[in-house]
Every structure is written in C-alpha cells, then in structure tokens.
Design a protein around this motif. Structure first.
Motif, PDB file in Angstrom:
ATOM      1  N   UNK A   1       0.829  -1.209   0.000  1.00 36.75           N
ATOM      2  CA  UNK A   1       0.000   0.000   0.000  1.00 36.75           C
ATOM      3  C   UNK A   1       0.861   1.256   0.000  1.00 36.75           C
ATOM      4  N   UNK A   2       1.900   1.278   0.804  1.00 35.04           N
ATOM      5  CA  UNK A   2       2.803   2.434   0.841  1.00 35.04           C
ATOM      6  C   UNK A   2       3.492   2.608  -0.509  1.00 35.04           C
ATOM      7  N   UNK A   3       3.922   1.512  -1.114  1.00 33.38           N
ATOM      8  CA  UNK A   3       4.555   1.610  -2.430  1.00 33.38           C
ATOM      9  C   UNK A   3       3.587   2.138  -3.487  1.00 33.38           C
ATOM     10  N   UNK A   4       2.330   1.704  -3.439  1.00 30.41           N
ATOM     11  CA  UNK A   4       1.337   2.217  -4.382  1.00 30.41           C
ATOM     12  C   UNK A   4       1.101   3.712  -4.183  1.00 30.41           C
ATOM     13  N   UNK A   5       1.057   4.149  -2.950  1.00 31.68           N
ATOM     14  CA  UNK A   5       0.875   5.579  -2.675  1.00 31.68           C
ATOM     15  C   UNK A   5       2.065   6.381  -3.186  1.00 31.68           C
TER      16      UNK A   5
ATOM     17  N   UNK B   1       3.918   9.758  -9.839  1.00 27.68           N
ATOM     18  CA  UNK B   1       3.258   9.932 -11.126  1.00 27.68           C
ATOM     19  C   UNK B   1       2.628  11.321 -11.219  1.00 27.68           C
ATOM     20  N   UNK B   2       1.971  11.768 -10.144  1.00 23.64           N
ATOM     21  CA  UNK B   2       1.325  13.079 -10.149  1.00 23.64           C
ATOM     22  C   UNK B   2       2.349  14.202 -10.277  1.00 23.64           C
ATOM     23  N   UNK B   3       3.458  14.091  -9.574  1.00 16.42           N
ATOM     24  CA  UNK B   3       4.494  15.117  -9.668  1.00 16.42           C
ATOM     25  C   UNK B   3       5.140  15.095 -11.050  1.00 16.42           C
ATOM     26  N   UNK B   4       5.368  13.917 -11.586  1.00 15.45           N
ATOM     27  CA  UNK B   4       5.995  13.795 -12.904  1.00 15.45           C
ATOM     28  C   UNK B   4       5.100  14.343 -14.008  1.00 15.45           C
TER      29      UNK B   4
END
Length: 45
Positions: free
Chosen positions: A14-18, A24-27
């Motif tokens: 879960x932490x890795x998915x977050x 992804x959002x920052x990129x």
C-alpha cells in the motif's frame, strides 16, 4: 501473530502504491501551478 505475516506485506504494498501515485502526479505536472486553479474559479470568462 500469524496475521502480521499478512498485514505487514500488505501495508508495504500500500505504501509503495501511494508513493508511485505521488511520483506519477508530480511527474505529470499536477502540482506545478496550484494557485492558478483557485484564481480561475474566481474570475468569470
């Protein structure tokens, strides 16, 4: 105690998915200009 063998890997996943979602959002530039969207709502076209 056996439940920890299930919950610890699930929490790591879960932490890795977050973290991947945030990266992804920052990129993709989601946080480039956060002030402009607030100002755009206030001004009429």
């Amino acid at each position: 105690m056996d439940i920890l063998f299930l919950l610890i890997p699930l929490s790591v996943v879960l932490v890795l998915l977050i973290l991947v979602g945030l990266w992804w959002a920052v990129d993709r530039g989601q946080f480039e200009d956060v002030e402009a969207e607030g100002q755009r709502i206030l001004h009429n076209d």
